[in-house]
Structure formats: structure tokens, C-alpha cells
Write a protein that holds these residues in place. Structure first.
Motif, PDB file in Angstrom:
ATOM      1  N   ALA A 141      83.362  52.277  84.990  1.00  0.00           N
ATOM      2  CA  ALA A 141      84.498  51.807  84.188  1.00  0.00           C
ATOM      3  C   ALA A 141      84.336  50.329  83.836  1.00  0.00           C
ATOM      4  O   ALA A 141      84.681  49.910  82.718  1.00  0.00           O
ATOM      5  CB  ALA A 141      85.805  52.047  84.939  1.00  0.00           C
ATOM      6  N   GLN A 142      83.797  49.549  84.750  1.00  0.00           N
ATOM      7  CA  GLN A 142      83.564  48.126  84.481  1.00  0.00           C
ATOM      8  C   GLN A 142      82.523  47.947  83.383  1.00  0.00           C
ATOM      9  O   GLN A 142      82.672  47.101  82.503  1.00  0.00           O
ATOM     10  CB  GLN A 142      83.139  47.396  85.762  1.00  0.00           C
ATOM     11  N   ILE A 143      81.466  48.732  83.416  1.00  0.00           N
ATOM     12  CA  ILE A 143      80.450  48.683  82.359  1.00  0.00           C
ATOM     13  C   ILE A 143      81.095  49.014  81.018  1.00  0.00           C
ATOM     14  O   ILE A 143      80.851  48.324  80.015  1.00  0.00           O
ATOM     15  CB  ILE A 143      79.277  49.645  82.664  1.00  0.00           C
ATOM     16  N   GLU A 144      81.906  50.053  80.991  1.00  0.00           N
ATOM     17  CA  GLU A 144      82.615  50.423  79.762  1.00  0.00           C
ATOM     18  C   GLU A 144      83.462  49.270  79.245  1.00  0.00           C
ATOM     19  O   GLU A 144      83.454  48.963  78.060  1.00  0.00           O
ATOM     20  CB  GLU A 144      83.553  51.604  80.030  1.00  0.00           C
ATOM     21  N   LYS A 145      84.202  48.666  80.155  1.00  0.00           N
ATOM     22  CA  LYS A 145      85.084  47.556  79.784  1.00  0.00           C
ATOM     23  C   LYS A 145      84.274  46.401  79.197  1.00  0.00           C
ATOM     24  O   LYS A 145      84.650  45.831  78.170  1.00  0.00           O
ATOM     25  CB  LYS A 145      85.886  47.103  81.009  1.00  0.00           C
ATOM     26  N   GLU A 146      83.181  46.056  79.845  1.00  0.00           N
ATOM     27  CA  GLU A 146      82.323  44.968  79.367  1.00  0.00           C
ATOM     28  C   GLU A 146      81.750  45.283  77.978  1.00  0.00           C
ATOM     29  O   GLU A 146      81.675  44.411  77.126  1.00  0.00           O
ATOM     30  CB  GLU A 146      81.203  44.705  80.354  1.00  0.00           C
ATOM     31  N   GLN A 147      81.339  46.528  77.776  1.00  0.00           N
ATOM     32  CA  GLN A 147      80.758  46.917  76.491  1.00  0.00           C
ATOM     33  C   GLN A 147      81.799  46.903  75.382  1.00  0.00           C
ATOM     34  O   GLN A 147      81.493  46.556  74.250  1.00  0.00           O
ATOM     35  CB  GLN A 147      80.103  48.299  76.610  1.00  0.00           C
ATOM     36  N   CYS A 148      83.017  47.296  75.707  1.00  0.00           N
ATOM     37  CA  CYS A 148      84.088  47.320  74.709  1.00  0.00           C
ATOM     38  C   CYS A 148      84.541  45.909  74.323  1.00  0.00           C
ATOM     39  O   CYS A 148      84.970  45.681  73.204  1.00  0.00           O
ATOM     40  CB  CYS A 148      85.290  48.119  75.215  1.00  0.00           C
ATOM     41  N   ASN A 149      84.419  44.972  75.258  1.00  0.00           N
ATOM     42  CA  ASN A 149      84.838  43.596  74.989  1.00  0.00           C
ATOM     43  C   ASN A 149      83.689  42.721  74.511  1.00  0.00           C
ATOM     44  O   ASN A 149      83.903  41.569  74.189  1.00  0.00           O
ATOM     45  CB  ASN A 149      85.453  42.973  76.258  1.00  0.00           C
ATOM     46  N   GLY A 150      82.474  43.271  74.515  1.00  0.00           N
ATOM     47  CA  GLY A 150      81.285  42.470  74.203  1.00  0.00           C
ATOM     48  C   GLY A 150      80.949  42.385  72.794  1.00  0.00           C
ATOM     49  O   GLY A 150      81.356  42.383  71.778  1.00  0.00           O
TER      50      GLY A 150
END
Length: 150
Positions: A141-150
Motif C-alpha cells: 500500500a505504501q508503494i502504491e501511495k508513493e507511485q500515486c503521489n510521484g
């Protein structure tokens, strides 16, 4: 329980058989198509099922294409979806217990109806174990969050 289901033109027959199977278990099914053998693109149906699952319109999703690979890749592009392409009941079971998968995909050119029913049965009956596995889900979920905000 409510299951969202979708397929491309290759998965039509197996999809209908799985819908019938789910209904024998008193599971409500939301069918997002395809509904003909006319050539179509699997990302359309992956998107519809993924959105139904993430919006809580459905509890879980099932997707079918020729191999299950393309449609699972498309589903996994959606934030909050953990789709597995699966060809055996053991992996289906563990994908729920360890990875908390919420979308199951398989290929109509890879498995037959009886094996598909066994896979669906194991997947639906399994429950997420949490514990050490939750930490891994949180990392995903953290990877997803980082990718969505990146």
C-alpha cells in the motif's frame, strides 16, 4: 457476498459457467461483460470490476481472459486492487490468506471449468490471516501511495 465479474470475448463461456456456479452458492453476481464473442479489449472489463471492488459495490472480483495475465495486469493498475492470475487451487487459497487478494483472474485457454470452480471455491473460502502478512500488505500500500503521489 457480492462478486463483480468480467471477461473479454475469449472468456465468455467460462464466465457464464462461473456465474452459474456462484449463483448455486447463493452469491450475488454483478456481470460487467463482455457479453458476446465479438473481439474486445480486456482492460475495459478489468477497470469495471476493479472499480466495483474499490468502491465497495462488490466484495471481490473475478476476471477471465485467454490466459488471465493481461486482465490481471490491467486490474492491478487500480489503487487498492491486489489481483492474482491463478491456475491452481492452492495458490488461490494462499493468495487470500497471505496477500489478501481481492480480484481473482484466470485464463479460459489455460484451465477448464472444473478446475476453475475448484480455484474459485478455494479462493472464496479462504480468509486473510493478517499478522506478519499485514506488514507486507502495508508495504505494498505504501508503494502504491508513493507511485500515486510521484
Amino acid at each position: 457476498m457480492k462478486i463483480a465479474i468480467g471477461c473479454d470475448h475469449v472468456g465468455i463461456i467460462l464466465k457464464q459457467d462461473i456465474v452459474d456456479f456462484l449463483k448455486t452458492k447463493n452469491i450475488e453476481v454483478i456481470d460487467f461483460g463482455a457479453n458476446s464473442t465479438e473481439r474486445t479489449d480486456y482492460p475495459i472489463y478489468a477497470k469495471a470490476v476493479a472499480e466495483a471492488v474499490t468502491s465497495k459495490q462488490a466484495d471481490l472480483g473475478i476476471l477471465i481472459c485467454g490466459t488471465g495475465v493481461g486482465i490481471s495486469i490491467a486490474a492491478n493498475k487500480h489503487h487498492g486492487i491486489r489481483a492474482i492470475v491463478c491456475s491452481d487451487p492452492y495458490s488461490a487459497k494462499l493468495s487470500r490468506e497471505h496477500n489478501n487478494t481481492n480480484v481473482l483472474a484466470f485464463g479460459s485457454r489455460v484451465i477448464g471449468l472444473e478446475l476453475a470452480k475448484m480455484i474459485v471455491e478455494q479462493w472464496l473460502n479462504a480468509e486473510f490471516e493478517g499478522g506478519r502478512h499485514q506488514n507486507r500488505i502495508d508495504q505494498i500500500a505504501q508503494i502504491e501511495k508513493e507511485q500515486c503521489n510521484g
